[in-house]
Motif scaffolding. Structure first.
Motif, PDB file in Angstrom:
ATOM      1  N   ASN A 153       0.821  -1.290  -0.039  1.00  0.00           N
ATOM      2  CA  ASN A 153       0.162  -0.002  -0.059  1.00  0.00           C
ATOM      3  C   ASN A 153       0.979   1.263   0.072  1.00  0.00           C
ATOM      4  N   ASP A 154       0.425   2.305  -0.920  1.00  0.00           N
ATOM      5  CA  ASP A 154       1.301   3.509  -0.796  1.00  0.00           C
ATOM      6  C   ASP A 154       0.017   4.533  -1.132  1.00  0.00           C
ATOM      7  N   ASP A 155      -0.233   5.491  -0.172  1.00  0.00           N
ATOM      8  CA  ASP A 155      -1.199   6.472  -0.401  1.00  0.00           C
ATOM      9  C   ASP A 155      -0.960   7.330  -1.676  1.00  0.00           C
ATOM     10  N   LEU A 156       0.115   7.466  -2.242  1.00  0.00           N
ATOM     11  CA  LEU A 156       0.496   8.244  -3.349  1.00  0.00           C
ATOM     12  C   LEU A 156       0.210   7.386  -4.889  1.00  0.00           C
ATOM     13  N   LEU A 157      -0.268   6.407  -4.737  1.00  0.00           N
ATOM     14  CA  LEU A 157      -0.788   5.668  -5.904  1.00  0.00           C
ATOM     15  C   LEU A 157      -2.076   6.280  -6.543  1.00  0.00           C
ATOM     16  N   LEU A 158      -1.978   7.144  -7.287  1.00  0.00           N
ATOM     17  CA  LEU A 158      -3.066   7.961  -7.565  1.00  0.00           C
ATOM     18  C   LEU A 158      -3.515   7.610  -8.818  1.00  0.00           C
ATOM     19  N   TYR A 159      -3.933   6.415  -9.036  1.00  0.00           N
ATOM     20  CA  TYR A 159      -4.507   5.571 -10.175  1.00  0.00           C
ATOM     21  C   TYR A 159      -6.053   5.410  -9.794  1.00  0.00           C
ATOM     22  N   THR A 160      -7.088   5.593 -10.786  1.00  0.00           N
ATOM     23  CA  THR A 160      -8.188   5.285 -10.446  1.00  0.00           C
ATOM     24  C   THR A 160      -8.902   3.869 -11.070  1.00  0.00           C
ATOM     25  N   GLN A 161      -8.250   3.416 -11.870  1.00  0.00           N
ATOM     26  CA  GLN A 161      -8.566   2.200 -12.681  1.00  0.00           C
ATOM     27  C   GLN A 161      -7.793   0.988 -12.513  1.00  0.00           C
ATOM     28  N   THR A 162      -8.499  -0.292 -12.125  1.00  0.00           N
ATOM     29  CA  THR A 162      -7.457  -1.436 -12.015  1.00  0.00           C
ATOM     30  C   THR A 162      -6.701  -1.759 -13.022  1.00  0.00           C
ATOM     31  N   GLU A 163      -6.806  -1.500 -14.048  1.00  0.00           N
ATOM     32  CA  GLU A 163      -6.068  -1.976 -15.349  1.00  0.00           C
ATOM     33  C   GLU A 163      -4.857  -1.189 -15.508  1.00  0.00           C
ATOM     34  N   GLN A 164      -4.787   0.099 -14.941  1.00  0.00           N
ATOM     35  CA  GLN A 164      -3.730   0.921 -14.909  1.00  0.00           C
ATOM     36  C   GLN A 164      -2.371   0.305 -14.388  1.00  0.00           C
ATOM     37  N   LEU A 170       5.370  -9.327 -10.269  1.00  0.00           N
ATOM     38  CA  LEU A 170       4.491  -8.944 -11.359  1.00  0.00           C
ATOM     39  C   LEU A 170       3.136  -8.473 -10.567  1.00  0.00           C
ATOM     40  N   ILE A 171       2.376  -7.303 -10.924  1.00  0.00           N
ATOM     41  CA  ILE A 171       1.240  -6.920 -10.181  1.00  0.00           C
ATOM     42  C   ILE A 171       0.121  -7.464 -10.690  1.00  0.00           C
ATOM     43  N   SER A 172      -0.356  -8.370  -9.847  1.00  0.00           N
ATOM     44  CA  SER A 172      -1.505  -9.284 -10.412  1.00  0.00           C
ATOM     45  C   SER A 172      -2.781  -8.596 -10.143  1.00  0.00           C
ATOM     46  N   ASP A 173      -3.094  -7.447  -9.268  1.00  0.00           N
ATOM     47  CA  ASP A 173      -4.294  -6.649  -9.158  1.00  0.00           C
ATOM     48  C   ASP A 173      -3.974  -5.459  -8.477  1.00  0.00           C
ATOM     49  N   PHE A 174      -4.953  -4.630  -8.783  1.00  0.00           N
ATOM     50  CA  PHE A 174      -4.892  -3.125  -7.906  1.00  0.00           C
ATOM     51  C   PHE A 174      -6.148  -2.701  -7.518  1.00  0.00           C
ATOM     52  N   THR A 175      -6.402  -2.146  -6.323  1.00  0.00           N
ATOM     53  CA  THR A 175      -7.573  -1.651  -5.686  1.00  0.00           C
ATOM     54  C   THR A 175      -7.347  -0.212  -5.726  1.00  0.00           C
ATOM     55  N   SER A 176      -7.952   0.715  -6.149  1.00  0.00           N
ATOM     56  CA  SER A 176      -7.806   2.098  -5.834  1.00  0.00           C
ATOM     57  C   SER A 176      -8.778   2.592  -4.785  1.00  0.00           C
TER      58      SER A 176
END
Length: 291
Positions: free
Chosen positions: A52-63, A83-89
Motif C-alpha cells: 500500500n502507498d497513498d501516493l498511488l493516484l490511479y483510478t482504474q485497476t487496469e492501469q 508482477l502486479i496481479s491486481d490493483f485496488t484504488s
C-alpha cells in the motif's frame, strides 16, 4: 617555477575528484527516458502479498495490473521483483503481487519501490551491465594505489583494478630521514616493467635493499567496474553515455510495436555516438598495459 613531484601529483589527484552515481539512479534515469517508470515511492504498509502507498493516484485497476514492481534492496532491506496481479484504488490504494513476498519476508515500511511498464527490472539491470562493459572500450579513469616494498623482493602483483600503469614514485614513510625519499621522486621507467600482471623491478638499475619497507605510489588508469548491486556507483561522466546505450538497446527490442519505440531508438542512437566521442580518453603517456 618548478614544482616537486609530490605537489604535482597531489594537484593532479585533487583536480580529478570524481562524482559518483548509484546503479539504482541509473536504472531510474533509463526508465524515465524510455517512459516506462510509472511510480517511484516508498512502502506504507505491506502484507504477505500486498503493498500500500497513498501516493498511488490511479483510478482504474487496469492501469497497474500486469506491470512490474521492484522494491529495491539496501543493507537493511531485501530486494523484491514481482508482477502486479491486481490493483485496488480508493482511499487505500493497494497492489497485489504474484507470487507473494515469501514466508516471514515482506517489504519494510519506508522501503523504496518502483513500478515499471513493459520491462522487468532484470531486463534493465542486465542492459546496464552491458553498457558498463561497452563504456570500458572508450573510458579510462585515473587510478591510484600504494605498494610497500620488500628489500629482497623484485616482483609484486599489480593491485586490482588497473588496466594501465603510467607512473610510480616513492612515498616517504614515518621516521625516514633519507632526503631523496622525503622529496618523493618518480621511479624512472627503465627501473620497472609489467609482466603477467606483476610489477617487476630491474635489479640492474635499482637495489631494493635501499628501499626496504618504503612505499611506492602507483598511478594508472582503470576501466569502469561492473555494478554488483543497486548501491554500486560509477563515475558521473559516464551517466549520459550509459543512459543512451540502455535506451537504445531496450527500445530496439520493441521497435516493431509502434513508431514511438522507433523514435526513441533513433534519438538514443544519435546521443550514444555523441556521448561515445565525449567520454573517450586516451591512454596515458608511456603507459604499460596490465590486462
Amino acid at each position: 617555477a618548478k614544482f616537486p613531484v609530490c605537489l604535482i601529483s597531489l594537484l593532479s589527484e585533487l583536480l580529478y575528484q570524481e562524482f559518483r552515481v548509484a546503479k539504482i539512479d541509473l536504472i531510474k534515469l533509463v526508465a524515465r527516458n524510455l517512459g516506462v517508470l510509472l511510480h517511484d515511492s516508498t512502502v506504507k504498509v505491506a502484507t504477505n502479498n500486498t503493498l500500500n502507498d497513498d501516493l498511488l493516484l490511479y483510478t482504474q485497476t487496469e492501469q497497474l495490473k500486469g506491470r512490474y514492481l521492484y522494491a529495491y534492496g539496501t543493507p537493511t532491506h531485501i530486494a523484491f521483483s514481482r508482477l502486479i496481479s491486481d490493483f485496488t484504488s480508493g482511499a487505500t490504494p493497494t497492489i497485489q503481487v504474484s507470487p507473494s513476498w515469501g514466508t516471514n519476508s515482506v517489504p519494510t515500511i519506508g522501503q523504496s519501490f518502483l513500478i515499471l511498464d513493459y520491462f522487468k527490472i532484470e531486463e534493465i539491470r542486465a542492459v546496464t551491465e552491458e553498457a558498463i562493459k561497452a563504456a570500458g572500450k572508450y573510458f579510462l579513469s585515473r587510478t591510484y594505489a600504494t605498494l610497500q616494498l620488500i628489500g629482497t623482493q623484485y616482483e609484486y602483483v599489480v593491485p586490482s583494478g588497473f588496466a594501465f600503469i603510467s607512473d610510480m614514485h616513492f612515498v616517504p614513510s614515518a621516521g625516514n630521514t633519507d632526503h631523496d625519499v622525503l622529496e618523493q621522486y618518480s621511479v624512472p621507467r627503465h627501473m620497472w616493467r609489467v609482466e603477467n600482471s606483476r610489477i617487476v623491478f630491474n635489479p640492474e638499475y635499482i637495489d631494493l635493499d635501499d628501499y626496504d619497507k618504503e612505499f611506492v605510489r602507483i598511478i594508472g588508469q582503470s576501466r569502469p567496474a561492473l555494478l554488483a548491486n543497486d548501491e554500486s556507483t560509477f563515475d558521473d561522466l559516464l551517466e549520459q553515455y550509459l543512459v543512451a546505450h540502455c535506451v537504445k538497446e531496450l527500445s530496439w527490442r520493441r521497435m516493431g510495436e509502434n513508431q514511438g519505440w522507433a523514435a526513441k531508438y533513433a534519438a538514443a542512437k544519435q546521443a550514444l555516438q555523441e556521448e561515445q566521442d565525449r567520454i573517450s580518453t586516451g591512454v596515458g603517456a608511456d603507459a604499460v598495459r596490465v590486462e
